[in-house]
Design a protein around this motif. Structure first.
Motif, short mmCIF file in Angstrom:
data_model
loop_
_atom_site.label_atom_id
_atom_site.label_comp_id
_atom_site.label_asym_id
_atom_site.label_seq_id
_atom_site.Cartn_x
_atom_site.Cartn_y
_atom_site.Cartn_z
N THR A 152 -56.85 35.27 37.60
CA THR A 152 -55.55 34.80 37.12
C THR A 152 -55.66 33.97 35.84
O THR A 152 -54.68 33.80 35.12
CB THR A 152 -54.83 33.98 38.20
N TRP A 167 -51.22 43.49 39.82
CA TRP A 167 -52.56 44.07 39.88
C TRP A 167 -52.94 44.56 41.26
O TRP A 167 -53.76 45.48 41.39
CB TRP A 167 -53.58 43.05 39.35
N GLU A 190 -49.61 37.65 32.74
CA GLU A 190 -48.44 37.01 33.37
C GLU A 190 -48.57 35.50 33.39
O GLU A 190 -47.58 34.77 33.17
CB GLU A 190 -48.30 37.55 34.80
N ALA A 213 -48.84 38.08 38.58
CA ALA A 213 -50.11 38.78 38.32
C ALA A 213 -50.63 39.46 39.58
O ALA A 213 -51.07 40.62 39.52
CB ALA A 213 -51.14 37.80 37.78
N ALA A 258 -54.93 36.65 33.28
CA ALA A 258 -53.79 37.53 33.49
C ALA A 258 -52.69 37.26 32.46
O ALA A 258 -52.31 36.10 32.24
CB ALA A 258 -53.23 37.33 34.90
#
Length: 290
Positions: free
Chosen positions: A20, A101, A25, A97, A23
């Motif tokens: 993350t 994913w 996002e 995220a 990521a």
């Protein structure tokens, strides 16, 4: 469950926390607050649970980042957004995220509910905050409600708990943060040197200086590979890190841990194969620790 098995489990699951950081996002949510650049976003979002701390505190707890990189991020980030707002934005980004994913079907699955319960069981078995400053910041945060965020929060608690112990071991071994990075990359089992130099903020001159000092100490050879003594030091560091991190895994028990791995390792592999990870983040297969 012994410490070596607990360490393998922790390493096998770590990517489900750490992806993350990269990521889009998460970066988008932090950018909406006004944070600029990947370094500021990383530093501020990771240290936010500790409150409005300065660069010295973040440098100490992160340990292996160049002070200049952290100094460029703090306290400037807190002039843009409060730590509570930064952490809330990070969690929103993590939500998006993980959904992207792993897929909405996985996020809403009974398996995710079960994995969240198992991970939370392990994390709630952490015995306390003694000497674990970064973990303590996260332990003060409320548990989320959505199962996939419970899962992520539990893995984050376990990761920072283990990381704080790792820093203590590195200090005991006489390795600076930069020494730790150089010897870790020289082992060939983790980050590549190219990734670390770019991601952690160290210059080529600083890296070369650390390599020179480690050669003089007998830990690196002329080619920059670990010597026998160097391997022994790294092995000791990893073994002691496992020892300091074993408590919650052992308390939860082998059956709980194995079931969590059965559920979560395929998700990890999905992200490893197609997720937002930068090149060079890992050397040989990073997390096949089972």
């Amino acid at each position: 469950m012994d410490s070596a098995a607990a360490g393998r489990a922790a390493r096998a699951l770590e990517l489900l926390h750490s992806f993350t950081y990269f990521a889009p996002e998460v970066h988008s949510e932090l950018g909406e607050l006004g944070l600029k650049g990947s370094a500021m976003k990383y530093v501020a979002s990771r240290v936010a649970p500790m409150g409005t701390v300065g660069p010295a505190v973040a440098t100490a707890t992160f340990y292996n980042f160049a002070p200049r990189l952290i100094g460029a991020a703090l306290p400037a980030a807190w002039e843009i957004a409060a730590p509570s707002a930064v952490y809330a934005a990070r969690v929103r980004g993590v939500d998006a995220a993980m959904t992207r994913w792993l897929g909405a079907d996985v996020i809403a699955s009974p398996e995710m509910v079960e994995a969240a319960e198992l991970a939370a069981t392990i994390a709630r078995s952490i015995p306390g905050v003694d000497g674990r400053a970064l973990y303590a910041g996260y332990a003060d945060q409320p548990w989320p409600e959505a199962p996939h965020l419970v899962f992520w929060h539990a893995l984050t608690l376990l990761r920072e708990y283990r990381g704080d112990g790792h820093v203590a071991v590195l200090l005991g071994a006489g390795l600076t943060g930069l020494d730790a990075l150089v010897t870790h990359t020289a082992s060939g089992i983790g980050f590549t040197a190219e990734f670390v130099k770019a991601n952690r903020g160290w210059t080529a001159e600083e890296w070369d200086g650390a390599e020179s000092a480690l050669r003089e100490a007998g830990l690196l050879d002329r080619a920059g590979a670990l010597t026998g003594d160097g391997f022994e030091v790294r092995e000791l560091v990893e073994d002691l890190t496992d020892d300091l991190g074993v408590a919650p895994w052992a308390a939860a028990g082998e059956e709980v841990v194995e079931r969590l791995l059965d559920l979560a390792v395929p998700w990890r592999d999905t992200i490893a194969d197609g997720g937002p990870l930068p090149g060079g983040m890992f050397g040989p297969r990073f997390g096949d620790a089972r």
